[in-house]
Design a protein around this motif. Structure first.
Motif, mmCIF file in Angstrom:
data_model
loop_
_atom_site.group_PDB
_atom_site.id
_atom_site.type_symbol
_atom_site.label_atom_id
_atom_site.label_comp_id
_atom_site.label_asym_id
_atom_site.label_seq_id
_atom_site.Cartn_x
_atom_site.Cartn_y
_atom_site.Cartn_z
ATOM 1 N N MET A 100 0.918 -1.113 0.050
ATOM 2 C CA MET A 100 -0.082 -0.038 -0.086
ATOM 3 C C MET A 100 0.920 1.289 -0.030
ATOM 4 O O MET A 100 1.818 1.383 0.990
ATOM 5 C CB MET A 100 -0.849 0.194 1.190
ATOM 6 C CG MET A 100 -1.655 1.310 1.571
ATOM 7 S SD MET A 100 -2.369 1.461 2.996
ATOM 8 C CE MET A 100 -3.863 0.799 2.896
ATOM 9 N N LYS A 101 0.461 2.224 -0.842
ATOM 10 C CA LYS A 101 1.361 3.330 -0.952
ATOM 11 C C LYS A 101 0.444 4.371 -0.378
ATOM 12 O O LYS A 101 -0.483 4.603 -0.703
ATOM 13 C CB LYS A 101 1.853 3.832 -2.432
ATOM 14 C CG LYS A 101 2.938 2.643 -2.951
ATOM 15 C CD LYS A 101 3.360 3.130 -4.090
ATOM 16 C CE LYS A 101 4.602 2.272 -4.524
ATOM 17 N NZ LYS A 101 5.346 2.668 -5.672
ATOM 18 N N THR B 228 -3.234 0.045 15.574
ATOM 19 C CA THR B 228 -1.820 -0.285 15.265
ATOM 20 C C THR B 228 -1.473 -1.311 14.138
ATOM 21 O O THR B 228 -2.742 -2.374 14.321
ATOM 22 C CB THR B 228 -1.237 -0.965 16.728
ATOM 23 O OG1 THR B 228 -1.364 -0.013 17.805
ATOM 24 C CG2 THR B 228 0.381 -1.421 16.417
ATOM 25 N N TRP B 229 -0.599 -1.389 13.328
ATOM 26 C CA TRP B 229 -0.609 -2.308 12.464
ATOM 27 C C TRP B 229 0.741 -2.767 11.946
ATOM 28 O O TRP B 229 1.632 -1.759 12.550
ATOM 29 C CB TRP B 229 -1.179 -1.881 11.120
ATOM 30 C CG TRP B 229 -0.503 -0.696 10.149
ATOM 31 C CD1 TRP B 229 0.221 -1.089 9.247
ATOM 32 C CD2 TRP B 229 -0.799 0.623 10.367
ATOM 33 N NE1 TRP B 229 0.645 0.087 8.629
ATOM 34 C CE2 TRP B 229 0.149 1.104 9.386
ATOM 35 C CE3 TRP B 229 -1.541 1.325 11.119
ATOM 36 C CZ2 TRP B 229 0.194 2.439 9.337
ATOM 37 C CZ3 TRP B 229 -1.405 2.709 11.226
ATOM 38 C CH2 TRP B 229 -0.633 3.403 10.199
ATOM 39 N N PHE B 230 1.197 -3.716 11.352
ATOM 40 C CA PHE B 230 2.506 -4.259 11.207
ATOM 41 C C PHE B 230 2.316 -4.598 9.498
ATOM 42 O O PHE B 230 1.451 -5.176 9.353
ATOM 43 C CB PHE B 230 2.627 -5.327 12.085
ATOM 44 C CG PHE B 230 2.913 -4.858 13.547
ATOM 45 C CD1 PHE B 230 4.240 -4.270 13.933
ATOM 46 C CD2 PHE B 230 1.823 -5.418 14.259
ATOM 47 C CE1 PHE B 230 4.055 -4.192 15.404
ATOM 48 C CE2 PHE B 230 2.041 -5.013 15.674
ATOM 49 C CZ PHE B 230 2.976 -4.379 16.105
ATOM 50 N N SER B 231 3.430 -4.447 9.031
ATOM 51 C CA SER B 231 3.339 -4.837 7.438
ATOM 52 C C SER B 231 4.790 -5.348 7.009
ATOM 53 O O SER B 231 5.698 -4.503 7.414
ATOM 54 C CB SER B 231 3.047 -3.447 6.887
ATOM 55 O OG SER B 231 3.216 -3.955 5.451
ATOM 56 N N GLN B 232 4.688 -6.403 6.467
ATOM 57 C CA GLN B 232 5.892 -6.959 6.182
ATOM 58 C C GLN B 232 6.400 -6.276 4.895
ATOM 59 O O GLN B 232 7.699 -6.308 4.581
ATOM 60 C CB GLN B 232 5.772 -8.497 5.488
ATOM 61 C CG GLN B 232 5.211 -9.407 6.698
ATOM 62 C CD GLN B 232 6.037 -10.106 7.488
ATOM 63 O OE1 GLN B 232 7.322 -10.205 7.167
ATOM 64 N NE2 GLN B 232 5.998 -10.363 8.685
ATOM 65 N N GLU B 233 5.690 -5.691 4.132
ATOM 66 C CA GLU B 233 6.151 -4.902 3.021
ATOM 67 C C GLU B 233 6.955 -3.678 3.230
ATOM 68 O O GLU B 233 7.549 -3.049 2.325
ATOM 69 C CB GLU B 233 4.979 -4.389 2.147
ATOM 70 C CG GLU B 233 4.282 -5.478 1.656
ATOM 71 C CD GLU B 233 2.873 -5.289 0.921
ATOM 72 O OE1 GLU B 233 2.711 -3.843 0.725
ATOM 73 O OE2 GLU B 233 2.015 -6.174 0.758
ATOM 74 N N TRP B 234 6.487 -2.953 4.408
ATOM 75 C CA TRP B 234 7.265 -1.755 4.573
ATOM 76 C C TRP B 234 8.665 -1.765 5.284
ATOM 77 O O TRP B 234 8.728 -2.596 6.441
ATOM 78 C CB TRP B 234 6.528 -0.745 5.478
ATOM 79 C CG TRP B 234 5.216 -0.407 4.629
ATOM 80 C CD1 TRP B 234 4.804 -0.624 3.311
ATOM 81 C CD2 TRP B 234 3.957 0.339 5.227
ATOM 82 N NE1 TRP B 234 3.628 0.031 3.121
ATOM 83 C CE2 TRP B 234 3.285 0.507 4.334
ATOM 84 C CE3 TRP B 234 3.795 1.032 6.601
ATOM 85 C CZ2 TRP B 234 1.891 1.448 4.488
ATOM 86 C CZ3 TRP B 234 2.758 1.857 6.674
ATOM 87 C CH2 TRP B 234 1.887 1.838 5.636
ATOM 88 N N ASN B 235 9.593 -1.152 4.816
ATOM 89 C CA ASN B 235 10.844 -1.537 5.444
ATOM 90 C C ASN B 235 11.235 0.079 6.009
ATOM 91 O O ASN B 235 11.415 0.943 5.395
ATOM 92 C CB ASN B 235 11.975 -1.670 4.327
ATOM 93 C CG ASN B 235 13.451 -1.844 5.355
ATOM 94 O OD1 ASN B 235 13.497 -1.755 6.310
ATOM 95 N ND2 ASN B 235 14.165 -2.296 4.443
ATOM 96 N N THR B 236 11.463 -0.106 7.242
ATOM 97 C CA THR B 236 11.932 1.436 8.095
ATOM 98 C C THR B 236 12.940 1.967 8.444
ATOM 99 O O THR B 236 13.358 2.564 9.064
ATOM 100 C CB THR B 236 10.995 1.548 9.564
ATOM 101 O OG1 THR B 236 11.235 0.412 10.289
ATOM 102 C CG2 THR B 236 9.220 1.505 9.266
#
Length: 84
Positions: free
Chosen positions: A1-2, A75-83
């Motif tokens: 998601m962008k 709160t959410w967690f995403s495998q796609e987003w790299n912080t």
């Protein structure tokens, strides 16, 4: 998601006109807003504006102005987003 991200210098009306449903805006620390609905008051003059909302507590003239409690917390967690 962008997700589009903008800062306080960006005009929100441009996002609304582009029909962007979700976005993130970084605002100033002392930012205040008003709710988009007016609470009816049976006594006295009818309100013209919604309730004032302050996301962060701050001090003014040695007095603390408390923050408005959040309506909800998500709160959410995403495998796609790299912080990193």
């Amino acid at each position: 998601m962008k997700l589009p991200f903008s800062d306080a210098g960006f005009h929100l009306q441009q996002l609304f006109d582009a029909k962007i449903r979700r976005f993130v805006v970084r605002l100033a620390k002392n930012f205040t807003a008003r709710r988009n609905y007016v609470i009816s008051n049976p006594l006295g003059r009818p309100a013209e504006y919604g309730e004032l909302v302050r996301p962060l507590a701050r001090t003014y003239d040695d007095k603390t102005i408390v923050a408005t409690p959040p309506d909800r917390v998500e709160t959410w967690f995403s495998q796609e987003w790299n912080t990193e």
